[in-house]
Design a protein around this motif. Structure first.
Motif, PDB file in Angstrom:
ATOM      1  N   GLY A  68       1.054  -1.273   0.183  1.00 13.56           N
ATOM      2  CA  GLY A  68       0.082   0.078   0.174  1.00 13.56           C
ATOM      3  C   GLY A  68       0.827   1.372   0.036  1.00 13.56           C
ATOM      4  O   GLY A  68       1.910   1.184   0.398  1.00 13.56           O
ATOM      5  N   TRP A  69       0.320   2.377  -0.700  1.00 14.13           N
ATOM      6  CA  TRP A  69       1.127   3.574  -0.851  1.00 14.13           C
ATOM      7  C   TRP A  69       0.728   4.906  -0.204  1.00 14.13           C
ATOM      8  O   TRP A  69       1.186   5.909  -0.386  1.00 14.13           O
ATOM      9  N   HIS A  70      -0.675   4.554   0.303  1.00 11.13           N
ATOM     10  CA  HIS A  70      -1.047   5.694   0.828  1.00 11.13           C
ATOM     11  C   HIS A  70      -2.285   5.530   1.834  1.00 11.13           C
ATOM     12  O   HIS A  70      -3.027   4.665   1.723  1.00 11.13           O
ATOM     13  N   GLY A  71      -2.301   5.894   3.147  1.00  8.54           N
ATOM     14  CA  GLY A  71      -3.308   5.988   4.050  1.00  8.54           C
ATOM     15  C   GLY A  71      -3.729   7.076   4.832  1.00  8.54           C
ATOM     16  O   GLY A  71      -4.615   6.991   5.418  1.00  8.54           O
ATOM     17  N   SER A  72      -2.845   8.124   4.720  1.00  2.00           N
ATOM     18  CA  SER A  72      -3.152   9.571   5.325  1.00  2.00           C
ATOM     19  C   SER A  72      -2.480   9.304   6.846  1.00  2.00           C
ATOM     20  O   SER A  72      -2.184   8.393   7.307  1.00  2.00           O
ATOM     21  N   ASN A  73      -1.848  10.712   7.182  1.00  2.00           N
ATOM     22  CA  ASN A  73      -1.346  10.600   8.438  1.00  2.00           C
ATOM     23  C   ASN A  73      -2.075  10.547   9.425  1.00  2.00           C
ATOM     24  O   ASN A  73      -1.726  10.962  10.855  1.00  2.00           O
ATOM     25  N   LEU A  74      -3.472  10.129   9.530  1.00  2.44           N
ATOM     26  CA  LEU A  74      -4.249   9.850  10.517  1.00  2.44           C
ATOM     27  C   LEU A  74      -3.860   8.317  11.168  1.00  2.44           C
ATOM     28  O   LEU A  74      -4.230   8.137  12.163  1.00  2.44           O
ATOM     29  N   PHE A  75      -3.022   7.663  10.357  1.00  2.00           N
ATOM     30  CA  PHE A  75      -2.670   6.466  10.740  1.00  2.00           C
ATOM     31  C   PHE A  75      -1.231   6.497  11.315  1.00  2.00           C
ATOM     32  O   PHE A  75      -0.517   7.286  10.960  1.00  2.00           O
ATOM     33  N   HIS A  76      -1.018   5.497  12.013  1.00  2.00           N
ATOM     34  CA  HIS A  76       0.399   5.189  12.507  1.00  2.00           C
ATOM     35  C   HIS A  76       1.017   4.251  11.506  1.00  2.00           C
ATOM     36  O   HIS A  76       0.451   3.499  10.954  1.00  2.00           O
ATOM     37  N   PHE A  77       2.341   4.871  10.974  1.00  2.00           N
ATOM     38  CA  PHE A  77       3.046   4.026  10.051  1.00  2.00           C
ATOM     39  C   PHE A  77       4.537   3.595  10.667  1.00  2.00           C
ATOM     40  O   PHE A  77       5.303   4.747  11.059  1.00  2.00           O
ATOM     41  N   GLU A  78       4.708   2.393  11.176  1.00  2.00           N
ATOM     42  CA  GLU A  78       5.923   2.120  11.556  1.00  2.00           C
ATOM     43  C   GLU A  78       7.323   2.537  10.890  1.00  2.00           C
ATOM     44  O   GLU A  78       8.205   2.939  11.251  1.00  2.00           O
ATOM     45  N   ILE A  79       7.033   2.629   9.516  1.00  2.00           N
ATOM     46  CA  ILE A  79       8.148   2.718   8.743  1.00  2.00           C
ATOM     47  C   ILE A  79       8.492   4.337   8.802  1.00  2.00           C
ATOM     48  O   ILE A  79       9.658   4.962   8.646  1.00  2.00           O
ATOM     49  N   GLN A  80       7.528   5.351   9.288  1.00  4.07           N
ATOM     50  CA  GLN A  80       7.884   6.523   9.376  1.00  4.07           C
ATOM     51  C   GLN A  80       8.704   6.670  10.746  1.00  4.07           C
ATOM     52  O   GLN A  80       9.778   7.662  10.958  1.00  4.07           O
ATOM     53  N   GLU A  81       8.286   6.045  11.812  1.00  3.38           N
ATOM     54  CA  GLU A  81       9.268   5.959  12.885  1.00  3.38           C
ATOM     55  C   GLU A  81      10.529   5.332  12.865  1.00  3.38           C
ATOM     56  O   GLU A  81      11.444   6.045  13.379  1.00  3.38           O
ATOM     57  N   LYS A  82      10.778   4.507  11.803  1.00  2.01           N
ATOM     58  CA  LYS A  82      12.211   4.031  11.482  1.00  2.01           C
ATOM     59  C   LYS A  82      12.944   5.094  10.790  1.00  2.01           C
ATOM     60  O   LYS A  82      14.205   5.221  11.325  1.00  2.01           O
ATOM     61  N   VAL A  83      12.589   5.903   9.886  1.00  5.99           N
ATOM     62  CA  VAL A  83      13.234   6.608   9.176  1.00  5.99           C
ATOM     63  C   VAL A  83      13.514   7.831  10.127  1.00  5.99           C
ATOM     64  O   VAL A  83      14.602   8.320  10.143  1.00  5.99           O
ATOM     65  N   ALA A  84      12.588   8.372  11.094  1.00  7.05           N
ATOM     66  CA  ALA A  84      12.519   9.497  11.853  1.00  7.05           C
ATOM     67  C   ALA A  84      13.696   9.126  12.961  1.00  7.05           C
ATOM     68  O   ALA A  84      14.550   9.889  13.329  1.00  7.05           O
ATOM     69  N   SER A  85      13.552   7.900  13.548  1.00 15.81           N
ATOM     70  CA  SER A  85      14.720   7.359  14.338  1.00 15.81           C
ATOM     71  C   SER A  85      16.306   7.202  13.649  1.00 15.81           C
ATOM     72  O   SER A  85      16.935   7.672  14.384  1.00 15.81           O
ATOM     73  N   LEU A  86      16.243   7.063  12.328  1.00 12.44           N
ATOM     74  CA  LEU A  86      17.545   7.151  11.863  1.00 12.44           C
ATOM     75  C   LEU A  86      17.907   8.575  11.695  1.00 12.44           C
ATOM     76  O   LEU A  86      19.100   8.981  12.060  1.00 12.44           O
ATOM     77  N   LEU A  87      17.088   9.446  11.396  1.00 10.36           N
ATOM     78  CA  LEU A  87      17.646  10.743  11.282  1.00 10.36           C
ATOM     79  C   LEU A  87      17.936  11.491  12.461  1.00 10.36           C
ATOM     80  O   LEU A  87      18.798  12.283  12.606  1.00 10.36           O
ATOM     81  N   THR A  88      17.180  11.055  13.551  1.00  7.90           N
ATOM     82  CA  THR A  88      17.332  11.870  14.711  1.00  7.90           C
ATOM     83  C   THR A  88      18.858  11.149  15.423  1.00  7.90           C
ATOM     84  O   THR A  88      19.234  11.959  16.110  1.00  7.90           O
ATOM     85  N   LYS A  89      18.959  10.005  15.470  1.00  5.83           N
ATOM     86  CA  LYS A  89      20.084   9.257  15.812  1.00  5.83           C
ATOM     87  C   LYS A  89      21.436   9.967  15.342  1.00  5.83           C
ATOM     88  O   LYS A  89      22.272   9.991  15.944  1.00  5.83           O
ATOM     89  N   HIS A  90      21.293  10.209  14.034  1.00  2.00           N
ATOM     90  CA  HIS A  90      22.514  10.762  13.329  1.00  2.00           C
ATOM     91  C   HIS A  90      22.537  12.200  12.861  1.00  2.00           C
ATOM     92  O   HIS A  90      23.232  12.699  12.249  1.00  2.00           O
ATOM     93  N   SER A  91      21.798  12.907  13.884  1.00  2.00           N
ATOM     94  CA  SER A  91      21.695  14.267  13.745  1.00  2.00           C
ATOM     95  C   SER A  91      21.619  15.056  15.166  1.00  2.00           C
ATOM     96  O   SER A  91      21.827  14.264  16.178  1.00  2.00           O
ATOM     97  N   ALA A  92      21.679  16.267  15.166  1.00  2.00           N
ATOM     98  CA  ALA A  92      21.484  17.139  16.368  1.00  2.00           C
ATOM     99  C   ALA A  92      19.906  17.215  16.794  1.00  2.00           C
ATOM    100  O   ALA A  92      19.780  17.685  17.956  1.00  2.00           O
ATOM    101  N   GLY A  93      19.158  16.644  15.907  1.00  2.00           N
ATOM    102  CA  GLY A  93      17.590  16.707  16.535  1.00  2.00           C
ATOM    103  C   GLY A  93      17.025  15.647  17.280  1.00  2.00           C
ATOM    104  O   GLY A  93      17.695  14.904  17.383  1.00  2.00           O
ATOM    105  N   ASP A  94      15.813  15.904  17.424  1.00  2.80           N
ATOM    106  CA  ASP A  94      15.052  14.828  18.259  1.00  2.80           C
ATOM    107  C   ASP A  94      13.573  14.558  17.762  1.00  2.80           C
ATOM    108  O   ASP A  94      13.130  13.396  18.159  1.00  2.80           O
ATOM    109  N   LEU A  95      13.153  15.355  16.939  1.00  2.00           N
ATOM    110  CA  LEU A  95      11.841  15.069  16.258  1.00  2.00           C
ATOM    111  C   LEU A  95      11.779  15.514  14.791  1.00  2.00           C
ATOM    112  O   LEU A  95      12.675  16.278  14.375  1.00  2.00           O
ATOM    113  N   VAL A  96      10.954  14.944  13.746  1.00 10.58           N
ATOM    114  CA  VAL A  96      10.936  14.939  12.594  1.00 10.58           C
ATOM    115  C   VAL A  96       9.417  15.054  12.239  1.00 10.58           C
ATOM    116  O   VAL A  96       8.481  14.456  12.398  1.00 10.58           O
ATOM    117  N   PHE A  97       9.458  16.095  11.219  1.00 12.01           N
ATOM    118  CA  PHE A  97       8.249  16.393  10.242  1.00 12.01           C
ATOM    119  C   PHE A  97       8.664  15.800   8.851  1.00 12.01           C
ATOM    120  O   PHE A  97       9.560  16.446   8.249  1.00 12.01           O
TER     121      PHE A  97
END
Length: 386
Positions: A68-97
């Motif tokens: 599936g390729w769309h469901g709207s941001n009213l859903f939780h997407f595990e893959i969003q959390e994975k990418v956000a975690s990669l970005l925050t782990k390897h940057s100066a930030g804590d949260l991602v939009f």
């Protein structure tokens, strides 16, 4: 050069297109409609960092495509959390939009900075480039980007880049943020000096302003670090990313510090397509490639090799004024305009782009080999020498 037959087009003429028809791309090469193969020193303007048709990125997107390729941001997407975690782990930030482009990321950063600080003044720099929406166009310090569109969004002050005294004069208690590129891309491949960058960060902190670092072009390994601000050991409040984040799949992101969380609560900002599962699959696969053991170190080494070649082979040619940049982001400033050189390089099977009127810009895929870098530099040397 491939000649494109003049036909009536249904497209707005917003791009001054080359006489080359894109057919397919693989690795560090692009094949035109007439079968001619080009060595790619532009990577989709700093986008295809892990190479055209990267099999791991393709596999990740294909796997998600079947789910599936769309469901709207009213859903939780595990893959969003994975990418956000990669970005925050390897940057100066804590949260991602997540959003869809660099302009959207910078637009979100401007909104976040103003909302968090409850101030409107933003310091930007001459010859910067931050996008073409009304907010990011106003943040861009180039008159040619503003022309014809009426009054710009208020609140932006443009200062000379690498001039800390100018920042000190303009920074005050009304300043919401400073937005800058570590290496100005569209403005001529101009690196920020470490003392300037540190000084700007210190002034922002002293005045309660935020430091926004636009890593749309310099990020995701382009300079030999995941983000270019790492070279100067900065700790930005907001980092924007796009271009290389999805290796060509449209995706953007802002990475911010924990203190900014309340300013972006429910309903404060949004994006219908931002963070969609296909974009996240591409981003995760791309980040895993770039963060793989040795990839960034190898990129940094290839960048040093490229600059040694350019300084030795090209920098000494009469008519070449300067070689600038960092990592696999290089600018060759010429006395003459760059456009004729770029068209001549196409005839020799090498693709590159300008940065301003007199700079040849090189942004090869980070996967390009040293032999391919040498091949490209030899072609550039021959064209400029001629």
């Amino acid at each position: 050069m491939e000649m494109i037959q003049e036909t009536k087009t249904s497209l707005f003429p917003t791009y001054k297109r080359w006489e080359i028809a894109f057919e397919k791309a693989e690795g560090c090469h692009i094949t035109a409609g007439n079968g001619k193969v080009y060595l790619d020193f532009m990577a989709g303007i700093g986008v295809v960092n892990v190479g055209h048709g990267n099999p791991n990125v393709i596999a990740a997107v294909e796997k998600q495509l079947s789910k599936g390729w769309h469901g709207s941001n009213l859903f939780h997407f595990e893959i969003q959390e994975k990418v956000a975690s990669l970005l925050t782990k390897h940057s100066a930030g804590d949260l991602v939009f997540f959003c869809n482009s660099g302009a959207e990321a910078n637009e979100a950063a401007i909104k976040l900075a103003r909302k968090h600080t409850q101030r409107t003044k933003i310091l930007s720099f001459k010859q910067s480039f931050h996008g073409r929406t009304y907010g990011t166009m106003a943040a861009t310090g180039q008159d040619k980007i503003h022309e014809g569109f009426g009054p710009m969004l208020d609140g932006f002050t443009y200062l000379p880049y690498n001039d800390l005294a100018a920042v000190e004069r303009e920074m005050d208690k009304e300043t919401a943020a400073v937005i800058l590129e570590i290496v100005q891309g569209e403005g001529g491949v101009v690196p920020g000096e470490d003392a300037f960058l540190h000084g700007v960060q210190k002034l922002a902190q002293e005045h309660g302003a935020l430091l926004i670092v636009d890593e749309v072009q310099t990020g995701i390994g382009r300079t030999g670090k995941l983000f270019a601000y790492e070279h100067a050991n900065l700790s930005p409040d907001i980092v924007t990313a796009a271009k290389g984040l999805g290796n060509g799949f449209p995706v953007g992101a802002i990475i911010g510090k924990e203190k900014l969380k309340d300013a972006f609560g429910p309903g404060s900002h949004g994006s219908t397509f931002g963070g969609n599962p296909l974009a996240m699959a591409a981003a995760e696969a791309t980040l895993l490639e770039v963060l793989n053991d040795g990839f960034l170190q190898e990129t940094e080494e290839k960048g040093e090799y490229l600059f040694s070649l350019l300084k030795e082979e090209v920098g000494r040619i009469p008519g070449v004024k300067a070689i600038r940049g960092r990592g696999l982001m290089a600018g060759i400033e010429c006395e003459k305009e760059a456009a004729p050189y770029i068209l001549k390089l196409q005839e020799k099977g090498v693709l590159c782009i300008p940065a301003g009127t007199h700079v040849i810009r090189l942004l090869p895929p980070l996967t390009m080999t040293k032999d391919q870098l040498l091949q490209g530099v030899e072609a550039i040397k021959n064209v400029i020498s001629e």
